[in-house]
Structure formats: structure tokens, C-alpha cells
Scaffold this active site. Sequence first.
Site, PDB file in Angstrom:
ATOM      1  N   HIS A 196       0.891  -1.416   0.153  1.00  0.00           N
ATOM      2  CA  HIS A 196       0.140   0.024   0.122  1.00  0.00           C
ATOM      3  C   HIS A 196       0.609   1.094   0.015  1.00  0.00           C
ATOM      4  O   HIS A 196       0.803   2.232  -0.204  1.00  0.00           O
ATOM      5  CB  HIS A 196      -1.435  -0.052   1.308  1.00  0.00           C
ATOM      6  CG  HIS A 196      -2.014  -1.068   0.768  1.00  0.00           C
ATOM      7  ND1 HIS A 196      -2.314  -2.350   1.544  1.00  0.00           N
ATOM      8  CD2 HIS A 196      -2.920  -0.620   0.448  1.00  0.00           C
ATOM      9  CE1 HIS A 196      -3.286  -2.956   1.169  1.00  0.00           C
ATOM     10  NE2 HIS A 196      -3.915  -2.191   0.026  1.00  0.00           N
ATOM     11  N   GLU A 441     -10.459 -11.597  -4.723  1.00  0.00           N
ATOM     12  CA  GLU A 441      -8.739 -11.619  -4.638  1.00  0.00           C
ATOM     13  C   GLU A 441      -7.703 -12.006  -3.738  1.00  0.00           C
ATOM     14  O   GLU A 441      -6.817 -12.183  -3.534  1.00  0.00           O
ATOM     15  CB  GLU A 441      -8.396  -9.789  -4.078  1.00  0.00           C
ATOM     16  CG  GLU A 441      -9.309  -9.884  -2.817  1.00  0.00           C
ATOM     17  CD  GLU A 441      -9.227  -8.121  -1.401  1.00  0.00           C
ATOM     18  OE1 GLU A 441      -8.336  -7.892  -2.415  1.00  0.00           O
ATOM     19  OE2 GLU A 441     -10.186  -7.616  -1.136  1.00  0.00           O
ATOM     20  N   ASP A 465      -3.727  -8.406  -4.225  1.00  0.00           N
ATOM     21  CA  ASP A 465      -4.078  -9.615  -3.686  1.00  0.00           C
ATOM     22  C   ASP A 465      -4.082 -10.951  -3.684  1.00  0.00           C
ATOM     23  O   ASP A 465      -3.801 -11.892  -3.619  1.00  0.00           O
ATOM     24  CB  ASP A 465      -5.127  -9.475  -2.063  1.00  0.00           C
ATOM     25  CG  ASP A 465      -5.013  -8.599  -1.091  1.00  0.00           C
ATOM     26  OD1 ASP A 465      -3.713  -7.826  -0.603  1.00  0.00           O
ATOM     27  OD2 ASP A 465      -4.927  -7.719  -0.972  1.00  0.00           O
ATOM     28  N   CYS A 512      -8.732  -3.741 -10.816  1.00  0.00           N
ATOM     29  CA  CYS A 512      -8.942  -2.336 -10.139  1.00  0.00           C
ATOM     30  C   CYS A 512      -7.217  -2.876  -8.910  1.00  0.00           C
ATOM     31  O   CYS A 512      -7.104  -1.786  -8.519  1.00  0.00           O
ATOM     32  CB  CYS A 512      -9.469  -2.283  -8.832  1.00  0.00           C
ATOM     33  SG  CYS A 512      -9.818  -3.455  -7.983  1.00  0.00           S
TER      34      CYS A 512
HETATM   35  C1  PEP Z   1      -6.080  -5.142  -4.933  1.00  0.00           C
HETATM   36  O1  PEP Z   1      -6.295  -6.752  -4.010  1.00  0.00           O
HETATM   37  O2  PEP Z   1      -5.540  -5.256  -5.928  1.00  0.00           O
HETATM   38  C2  PEP Z   1      -6.738  -4.104  -4.743  1.00  0.00           C
HETATM   39  C3  PEP Z   1      -7.507  -3.783  -5.391  1.00  0.00           C
HETATM   40  O3  PEP Z   1      -7.175  -4.253  -3.486  1.00  0.00           O
HETATM   41  P1  PEP Z   1      -5.601  -3.683  -2.225  1.00  0.00           P
HETATM   42  O4  PEP Z   1      -4.530  -3.041  -2.831  1.00  0.00           O
HETATM   43  O5  PEP Z   1      -6.366  -2.106  -1.167  1.00  0.00           O
HETATM   44  O6  PEP Z   1      -5.884  -4.478  -1.125  1.00  0.00           O
HETATM   45 MG    MG Z   2      -7.406  -6.555  -1.721  1.00  0.00          MG
END
Ligand code: PEP
Ligand code: MG
Length: 580
Positions: A196, A441, A465, A512
Site C-alpha cells: 500500500h 482477490e 492480493d 482494480c
Molecule cells: C487488490 O488487492 O488488488 C486491491 C485492489 O486491493 P488493495 O490493494 O487495497 O488490497
Molecule cells: Mg486487496
Amino acid sequence: MSFTLHGLAVSGGIAIGRAHLMSHATLEVSHLVIAPRLVDKEIARFEQAIERVRSEFSALKGRMQNASAEFGAFIDLHSMILADPELSETPKQLIRERRCNAEWALAQQMELLVDQFESFEDPYLRERSYDVRQVVERVIKELVGQPGRMAVRTGKGTKEENLIVVAHDLSPADVIAYKEHHFAAFVTDVGGSTSHTAILARSLRIPAVLGLLNARQLVRDKEMLIVDGTRGVLIVNPDERVLEEYRLRKSQIELERSKLRRLKTARSATLDGIDIDLHANIELPGDIAAALDGGAEGVGLFRTEFLFLDRGDMPTEDEQFEAYRKVVKGMAGRPVTIRTFDLGYDKDLHPEKVLGGRLQSNPALGLRAIRLSLSEPKMFQTQLRAILRASKYGKIKLLIPMLSQAHEIDQTLAAIERAKAGLRIERTPFDEAISVGAMIEIPAAALAVGLFLRRLNFLSIGTNDLIQYTLAIDRSDEQVSQLYDPLHPAVLMLLAHTIASAEKVDIPVSICGELAGDPTLTRLLIGMGLRQFSMHPAQILAVKQRIMQSNYAELAPLVRRMLRNEEPGKIREQLDKLNA
Ligand code: PEP
Ligand code: MG
């Protein structure tokens, strides 16, 4: 001496500037004995430093009033710590009694306080030792003439735009604080490319290189640096020839970016006329400006958990409602997909405080995201009510993270129904037909996607994920980042299976995860049948450009062939062909 360090390229572009070390200033404090006649002066110096940090906090609070409530709470806590006589008064006694310098007196007192906090049973209080250290560091930096990371000033004659943050590690909460700043770039010793921290780096739209291992030790404050965020390179003390070369490349990149801007209003469609929806990922309401600037047709992922970070309490229903309404209204009729909080793992809420002291031995596999929501029904209801209330003001879609089991989906849908029923009784308006979707995910969710398709209105694949859990690679650990492979055949199979299954039953599916914003993968994903992408706003135009140069009818058979392959070398060769 000039030298080069290599790390993970996480946010593209080139920055040239001076190093701004984010340090544990206390480690660098020296012990001086003060002449008796200078003691009063030393105490006055200490008082001035405390006063400057105090006014810096209130200035920050004033500037952030409109930005986010969590920073207000964060600053309040730090102001309280600063005002505590143990920090603001006791060091003065030490200076007088021991005739020591102010930094030393403060550092000694801090160690005592930190020991006290760390001996507490209550994990929340234990955690506060961190805050004590941060506050003390800021005062020490004032004393030694290097204001801290959130300081309004950045040192004599140096603008933030010319500073490159060098840190050992930055948490997502640290990086989100940088949204208030204008640093040129940042580099860290640790962190993976889909952590993140990295995702936020990209959303700041500044170059960033993570996983440099020991940059923080090797780089000195104010040294000249070049950050090449595209190649993952940090050049320390470059000579004039190298500087010249990078200045040239920097202006070339800026030129390419300004050319891309012409595509902002262009239709996002392939050469054979297939429309592709390009949406933005956002973390805070303030990000909608960047989303609109990038030409996003909606918000495909609003990571609401960032509203919960860096504060000692939970945002209230009204606070959340205001944040969601702000986004929906700001997007002016475009759809907004709001994901319920994905807390836990690296976005730590200090669950000890909220969740009655339960600690997790493996947070990535623990009580994260929807699992946490379902185990904290009050907290979940508060968020669901806030989202539903905001749905009156525009098109909101409700996205649930980390679902893996049918009963979790059913429980979640029941929780949404409960929130709706409550609002109906109160006659509070909301969108009765709000769409509910799941993040795909977890490999189990991708493999058993039928469970999701039968129960929900849309899917959004979280590749960050999905890759982490498929390959058993911690996405935020730079030591295994070379194994984090989006092109692993198992990952491709899961993506293709999810997209094709959703297409068969006409359920919309988007991606996403960070993969969606990588233009080298755009054709592969279109060839798999993907029609909706959501990414950090800075990438939208580059992906659109690739879409506009692609022909689905040509891509589809090539991608089908690619998916039959299991050999990594062959897969890469075929991807190159696809992109040629
Ligand atoms: C992901 O896991 O790809 C996602 C978009 O969620 P995050 O990156 O917030 O875990
Ligand atoms: Mg995620």
C-alpha cells in the site's frame, strides 16, 4: 563520491533534488556539558523549540481542517503529548541539574516515557510509545535545525519540490500524510511494489523507488540525488554529465506526459470499436481532482479504510457520510464504487483499541477486511448506513473486500439489508437498487466464482492480493518481490477464468489491482475480454493510449494461445509479440 543503488521501480518518472532524511533523530543526539552561565540560555532554546513545534501543529491542524478528520485527531494526540509536563517541563530540570544540552535532556526523558508506555499491558497504550518518539523527534529536529517530515518549513532556501524523502520504511499512513506536501520523490529501504505504500506513492504522482535495502544509511542529508522511478535506480552525488543526461530524460518524460493529456477527452475504445471503461482508484475524497484530471469515467475503487487510519477513534456515521457524499458529488453523476473498509494486514487500525485486544499472528491471513467487518457488526453497520445515505446523491456501487465463502456473502448481504431496513424505518432516503459487488482477490473466490456470480451484481478483481495469495508472496516484502509475478500461469488462469465466467452470465467485471494501470498488460487484459479497468489516476491516459492502438479481434486469438502456455519464457515472448 558518486554511487548508484538499485531497488523496485514503483512510481515512474525522474526527480532530481536534495536528500531529505527521515531519521530517528534521537539516535544522532550527542551529549554536551553546558557551562553554568549558559544553562538559562539552553532552557530558553528548549522552550523555543517546544513552542515552534506547538505552533507547527496548530498551523497544520488549521490547514487540514477541510482535508480529513483523521489528521485532526492525529495532530490532537501529538499536541497533547507535547503539552505533557513530562516532556515539556521535566527536561528543563534535567538541563539545570545535569548541565546537559537540551537535545540530550529530551532524549533521556523520552527513553523513560517510552519504557513506561512499553510496559503497559494495554496494547493501545503500548503503541503510543511510537507517538512519543515521533513528537520528540520533531522537537529534536527543531533543536538541531532540521524540521521534521510534517513541518511547514523545509529548511533554508529549499523548497519541498526539490526535496527527495529518504526513509528506512514508510507506512501507508506516513505516505498518505505526504498528500499534504510536494516532495519531488521518495525512496525507502524496504517495501514491495504492490504494497500500500507503493500504491500511495503512485497516487502522489511522484517518482518512488522502494526496497533499496540500505539507502537510509548510505545517503546523507542534503546530498544531490537522482531518482529514476521507472527503472528503480537511485544515483547519489551524480557528476555533471549524468545530471545533464537525466535532465534531458526528465524533460522528455514531461513532454510525453503533456502529449498524453490530449487524450483526456478522447473516446476510450479499441480500433475495432469496443468501448473500455477507465475508472480511478482513490484513497481520500481529495483525490477526486486527480481522477477527473486524468479523465476517469468514474471511481472504480474508493479504498475507504484510509478514512480510519491515523486516528485514535472511529469516524462517525456522519463523518463517513460527508466523505462519501463529497466523492459522489465531486464525480458529478459518474459512478463511484465504494469499498467497505479493508483494515488489518498493513493498514493497521490499532485493532487492539477497537477490537478488545485481539492480536493476530498472521495479519495477511487473519481478521482483515470483510472478516473484520462481520466480526464488528456495529462498526460495519455504521459504514453501510453512511454509504447508503450517500447513495441518494449519485450513483454508488458497494464493493466488499476479501470475500471467499458463500456464507460470508450471505451474511454481508443480510447486513446490508439490515442497514437498509433501519434507514427505511427512519425514512432516510437511499438508493434501493444499489449494486453490491465483491472483490475477487482470494484464489478460492476466483476458482469458485459461480458462488459470487449467483449472489452479486458485479465483480472487481484485486490482483494485488490475488497474486499475493496465489503465489504465497507477501506483497510488501521486498525480499521476495522478485517472485511476485503477475504473469505466472496460475495468475493468468485465475484472471481468465473469472473474466470469462462473469462474461457468460453478463455480470460486469473489472480489475482494480495495480495490474490494471500497467500499459504493458492492457492488451493482454483486453484480449481476455476485460472491458473495465480501475487504476490510479496518473495511469489512465497511458492505458487509454494503448487501448486506442489495439484491435480486439486480433488480440483475442493471440491471448487464447498465450493462456494455453505454462512456460514463463514463452508467456513473456508472447506478451512482447502482443505489444509489438
Ligand atoms: C487488490 O488487492 O488488488 C486491491 C485492489 O486491493 P488493495 O490493494 O487495497 O488490497
Ligand atoms: Mg486487496
